[in-house]
Design an enzyme around this catalytic site. Structure first.
Site, mmCIF file in Angstrom:
data_model
loop_
_atom_site.group_PDB
_atom_site.id
_atom_site.type_symbol
_atom_site.label_atom_id
_atom_site.label_comp_id
_atom_site.label_asym_id
_atom_site.label_seq_id
_atom_site.Cartn_x
_atom_site.Cartn_y
_atom_site.Cartn_z
ATOM 1 N N LYS A 135 -10.550 -0.866 -2.336
ATOM 2 C CA LYS A 135 -10.387 -1.175 -0.916
ATOM 3 C C LYS A 135 -10.951 -0.027 -0.083
ATOM 4 O O LYS A 135 -10.601 1.132 -0.288
ATOM 5 C CB LYS A 135 -8.917 -1.387 -0.565
ATOM 6 N N LYS A 194 -7.922 3.003 -2.861
ATOM 7 C CA LYS A 194 -8.223 2.831 -1.438
ATOM 8 C C LYS A 194 -8.604 4.173 -0.822
ATOM 9 O O LYS A 194 -8.028 5.206 -1.158
ATOM 10 C CB LYS A 194 -6.993 2.240 -0.737
ATOM 11 N N ASP A 247 0.852 -1.183 0.000
ATOM 12 C CA ASP A 247 0.000 0.000 0.000
ATOM 13 C C ASP A 247 0.895 1.242 0.000
ATOM 14 O O ASP A 247 1.938 1.267 0.654
ATOM 15 C CB ASP A 247 -0.898 0.046 1.240
#
Length: 245
Positions: free
Chosen positions: A200, A167, A103
């Site tokens: 996400k 995300k 990430d």
């Protein structure tokens, strides 16, 4: 976007846990706490344990031989390091066999400034670094700091850069109201990404109802804090504290 064969409420704990990136990111955690939480996430069968890059060697032994892998989070939580620094961080963690995904935090100050070319080149370099080791990459927007137009544009930027996931949040933003992975924001990201990029949700996922709703919407993954994991999985009916990720 996942296309489901059954409702979230009918899934087993293990099936539900496979949606979770178990967040172990608080900077005040001791090594003992990090180990205990990593073990817990692996025992539950979470997809990954999100950790800070400095704890790769500490955590790796506790996911080996399990269905759970590590997801180091680079340039966390601000995303304001140079591109070269981000790339170096990615290369340092992506080489581990226990890593499934990496990430990163997009520079949301640059997003708010409208410097789209700069943001695109930054993410492209990060994607390229992750690909060298065969890792997927998730890009955190920090959606609570952005408006809808900026969120939609960032989805397009991430797809152009070749990112695997978009995300919502770090869970560490200050100076803004914390909403995190609301169904409304997730729907916007899903609409923009379609089947070209996974989504996400993270931040403020603290109730089982919210967790199940996002799964039924077709979300691909969720970042959930350690206090909230047993709640969303239906293992603990107690309400999580306000500082949960």
């Amino acid at each position: 976007m996942k296309h489901l064969e059954k409702k979230a409420a009918d899934m087993t704990v293990k099936e539900l846990a496979s949606y979770i990136d178990y967040s172990v990111l608080k900077p005040e955690f001791t090594e003992e706490e990090i180990i205990a939480l990593t073990k817990d996430g692996a025992e539950l069968g979470c997809a990954t344990i999100c950790i800070n890059p400095g704890y790769m060697e500490l955590c790796a032994p506790y996911v080996e031989g399990t269905d759970t892998m590590l997801c180091p989070v680079c340039d966390f939580p601000f995303g304001t390091s140079s591109t070269a620094s981000k790339v170096q961080q990615i290369e340092q963690v992506a080489k581990y066999d226990t890593v499934k995904e990496v990430d990163i935090v997009a520079n949301f100050g640059e997003i708010r400034s409208g410097n789209w070319d700069k943001v695109l080149e930054d993410i492209k370099a990060c994607v390229k670094a992750a690909r060298r080791y065969g890792r997927e990459i998730k890009v955190i927007f920090e959606t609570d700091a952005l408006n809808e137009e900026q969120i939609r544009r960032m989805c397009q930027v991430c797809m152009e850069a070749g990112a695997d996931f978009v995300k919502t949040s770090t869970g560490f933003l200050t100076g803004h109201e914390a909403h995190g992975a609301t169904p409304e924001v997730i729907a916007i990201m899903q609409e923009e990404c379609g089947d070209k990029c996974k989504v996400k949700g993270s931040g403020c996922i603290r109730t089982r109802g919210h967790f199940l709703q996002l799964i039924d919407m077709g979300i691909d993954r969720m970042g959930v804090g350690y206090r909230s994991v047993p709640v969303v999985l239906g293992l603990d009916k107690a309400a999580p504290s306000a500082d949960s990720y």
